[in-house]
Scaffold this motif. Structure first.
Motif, mmCIF file in Angstrom:
data_model
loop_
_atom_site.group_PDB
_atom_site.id
_atom_site.type_symbol
_atom_site.label_atom_id
_atom_site.label_comp_id
_atom_site.label_asym_id
_atom_site.label_seq_id
_atom_site.Cartn_x
_atom_site.Cartn_y
_atom_site.Cartn_z
ATOM 1 N N HIS A 205 -0.756 3.460 -5.434
ATOM 2 C CA HIS A 205 -1.943 4.230 -5.027
ATOM 3 C C HIS A 205 -1.680 5.728 -5.141
ATOM 4 C CE1 HIS A 205 -4.051 0.800 -2.604
ATOM 5 N NE2 HIS A 205 -3.866 0.519 -3.877
ATOM 6 N N TYR A 206 -0.481 6.154 -4.780
ATOM 7 C CA TYR A 206 -0.117 7.570 -4.924
ATOM 8 C C TYR A 206 -0.177 7.975 -6.403
ATOM 9 C CZ TYR A 206 2.668 11.828 -5.117
ATOM 10 O OH TYR A 206 3.094 13.103 -5.380
ATOM 11 N N ASN A 207 0.402 7.132 -7.272
ATOM 12 C CA ASN A 207 0.384 7.417 -8.714
ATOM 13 C C ASN A 207 -1.052 7.543 -9.222
ATOM 14 O OD1 ASN A 207 3.140 7.130 -8.573
ATOM 15 N ND2 ASN A 207 3.275 5.413 -10.012
ATOM 16 N N ILE A 208 -1.906 6.621 -8.785
ATOM 17 C CA ILE A 208 -3.304 6.625 -9.232
ATOM 18 C C ILE A 208 -4.002 7.905 -8.768
ATOM 19 C CG2 ILE A 208 -5.571 5.538 -8.852
ATOM 20 C CD1 ILE A 208 -4.023 2.807 -8.840
ATOM 21 N N ASN A 209 -3.868 8.222 -7.486
ATOM 22 C CA ASN A 209 -4.551 9.397 -6.943
ATOM 23 C C ASN A 209 -4.079 10.679 -7.623
ATOM 24 O OD1 ASN A 209 -5.854 7.648 -5.206
ATOM 25 N ND2 ASN A 209 -4.522 8.075 -3.470
ATOM 26 N N THR A 210 -2.769 10.778 -7.838
ATOM 27 C CA THR A 210 -2.202 11.958 -8.499
ATOM 28 C C THR A 210 -2.695 12.059 -9.937
ATOM 29 O OG1 THR A 210 -0.211 11.701 -7.147
ATOM 30 C CG2 THR A 210 -0.034 13.138 -9.057
ATOM 31 N N ARG A 211 -2.740 10.915 -10.621
ATOM 32 C CA ARG A 211 -3.195 10.919 -12.011
ATOM 33 C C ARG A 211 -4.655 11.360 -12.111
ATOM 34 N NH1 ARG A 211 -3.058 5.606 -15.815
ATOM 35 N NH2 ARG A 211 -0.937 6.264 -16.333
ATOM 36 N N VAL A 212 -5.491 10.894 -11.200
ATOM 37 C CA VAL A 212 -6.913 11.262 -11.252
ATOM 38 C C VAL A 212 -7.082 12.766 -11.036
ATOM 39 C CG1 VAL A 212 -9.182 10.968 -10.157
ATOM 40 C CG2 VAL A 212 -7.740 8.966 -10.598
ATOM 41 N N ASP A 213 -6.365 13.327 -10.067
ATOM 42 C CA ASP A 213 -6.425 14.783 -9.854
ATOM 43 C C ASP A 213 -6.025 15.535 -11.123
ATOM 44 O OD1 ASP A 213 -7.300 14.645 -7.210
ATOM 45 O OD2 ASP A 213 -5.257 14.579 -6.394
ATOM 46 N N LEU A 260 -14.407 8.687 -5.908
ATOM 47 C CA LEU A 260 -14.878 7.384 -6.402
ATOM 48 C C LEU A 260 -13.989 6.875 -7.534
ATOM 49 C CD1 LEU A 260 -18.781 7.749 -6.433
ATOM 50 C CD2 LEU A 260 -17.446 6.114 -5.090
ATOM 51 N N ILE A 261 -13.564 7.789 -8.410
ATOM 52 C CA ILE A 261 -12.662 7.378 -9.498
ATOM 53 C C ILE A 261 -11.362 6.829 -8.912
ATOM 54 C CG2 ILE A 261 -11.305 8.134 -11.490
ATOM 55 C CD1 ILE A 261 -13.477 10.245 -12.019
ATOM 56 N N LYS A 262 -10.834 7.514 -7.905
ATOM 57 C CA LYS A 262 -9.591 7.045 -7.275
ATOM 58 C C LYS A 262 -9.786 5.657 -6.664
ATOM 59 C CE LYS A 262 -7.876 11.688 -6.158
ATOM 60 N NZ LYS A 262 -7.606 12.665 -5.086
ATOM 61 N N ARG A 263 -10.863 5.499 -5.906
ATOM 62 C CA ARG A 263 -11.115 4.201 -5.250
ATOM 63 C C ARG A 263 -11.314 3.096 -6.289
ATOM 64 N NH1 ARG A 263 -16.891 2.998 -2.949
ATOM 65 N NH2 ARG A 263 -17.076 2.411 -5.142
ATOM 66 N N ASN A 264 -12.152 3.368 -7.291
ATOM 67 C CA ASN A 264 -12.454 2.342 -8.293
ATOM 68 C C ASN A 264 -11.236 2.018 -9.151
ATOM 69 O OD1 ASN A 264 -15.064 2.238 -7.317
ATOM 70 N ND2 ASN A 264 -15.880 3.659 -8.837
ATOM 71 N N THR A 265 -10.374 3.007 -9.378
ATOM 72 C CA THR A 265 -9.145 2.743 -10.137
ATOM 73 C C THR A 265 -8.196 1.875 -9.322
ATOM 74 O OG1 THR A 265 -9.371 4.880 -11.268
ATOM 75 C CG2 THR A 265 -7.232 3.795 -11.408
ATOM 76 N N ARG A 266 -8.104 2.138 -8.019
ATOM 77 C CA ARG A 266 -7.263 1.285 -7.154
ATOM 78 C C ARG A 266 -7.766 -0.155 -7.174
ATOM 79 N NH1 ARG A 266 -7.675 5.950 -3.623
ATOM 80 N NH2 ARG A 266 -9.181 4.832 -2.314
#
Length: 303
Positions: A205-213, A260-266
């Protein structure tokens, strides 16, 4: 190494680290990579699909990356044909081919083949996409539940692509998509070794959130604006694009679109893990070079 031809598949959820380990595996065997990602194949999509960097692409030859136009229709069946032909070409020079990606259906098509499903008229597909854009996932789930309750009972009902596919088949043929599933696996003229990567949930989840930012910083909004003329294309009914379309339409702010991108990617990563875990042939490892090296050494001995 013997003459055994082998495809090493490195799969797993988005943002787990497949690209780096795929390159390591390809370098170890002096092999080339076939991408198994349903969106990185489009020239027009880069930031939002986390395409490997130019530096990464320069280290090892990659195939099925920026190989098609967004105007072309690319499906699991066309990927199967492309990847089988490309693998056959690469086997002329190498004993090993590495396949890297997170699109489970594409990997399944390559390994086992696909069932023959009738062609769907383009206007049916376009109408479903239009209605999905207007009414969202809940509408899609309701339509499939009404028209194809058998699929709805067993299918991936959080996955809009699977739902749209089921709906277009039942609307075109008046039959459930399940009626076309034979369960017969095609035999391939090469060995297949499957490796799947996983991380603790918090780290993923950290990787996903960081990548989206990072995507937002790199210019995702401009990339999405550039593909606005193609927004009805199924490749753009996906995470990272549909949320920015909503922002560009003035429906939500950029910070909400980003969250939303972060949530939907998770959620997408969770579906990917569920898909790959159903296949007991996968060897699960952390995205760790040492673990990979050990597995590759065992593989090399067996070849």
């Amino acid at each position: 190494m013997s003459g055994n031809k082998t495809v090493i598949i490195i799969a797993g959820p988005t943002a787990v680290g497949k690209t780096a380990l795929g390159i390591d595996a390809a370098q170890y065997f002096q092999a080339e990579i076939i991408s198994a990602d349903s969106r990185q194949c489009y020239k027009e999509l880069n930031i939002g699909v986390a395409r490997p960097s130019p530096e990464e692409l320069a280290v090892v030859p990659h195939h099925f990356i920026a190989s098609h136009s967004i105007e072309e229709k690319v499906t699991a069946a066309s990927f199967e044909q492309y990847a089988l032909e490309k693998a056959a070409d690469l086997f002329q020079m190498h004993d090993v081919v590495v396949m890297v990606g997170g699109t489970g259906l594409y990997i399944k098509a390559f390994c086992e083949g696909l069932d023959e499903v009738p062609e769907v008229p383009e206007e049916v597909r376009a109408q479903i996409i239009h209605n999905y854009q207007q009414h969202g996932l809940e509408w899609l789930q309701q339509e499939v539940q009404t028209r194809d309750p058998r699929f709805f009972a067993v299918g991936e009902i959080q996955n809009p692509h699977r739902l749209m596919r089921a709906l277009e088949v039942v609307m075109s043929t008046s039959q459930s998509i399940l009626d076309f599933r034979t369960g017969i696996k095609k035999q391939r003229p090469f060995n297949i070794i499957k490796i799947a990567l996983d991380l603790p949930r918090e780290q993923l989840h950290y990787n996903i959130n960081t990548r989206v930012d990072k995507m937002i910083e790199q210019g995702l909004v401009e990339e999405v604006r550039a593909v606005l003329p193609y927004r009805d294309h199924s490749a753009l009914q996906t995470v990272g694009y549909k949320e920015i379309f909503s922002y560009l339409d003035g429906e939500i702010g950029l910070s909400e679109a980003t969250e939303l991108i972060k949530r939907n990617t998770r959620q997408y990563a969770k579906r990917q893990l569920t898909w790959f875990r159903k296949d007991k042939a996968y060897n699960w490892i952390a995205p760790d070079k040492t673990q990979l090296q050990s597995l590759l050494q065992q593989t090399k001995k067996a070849l």
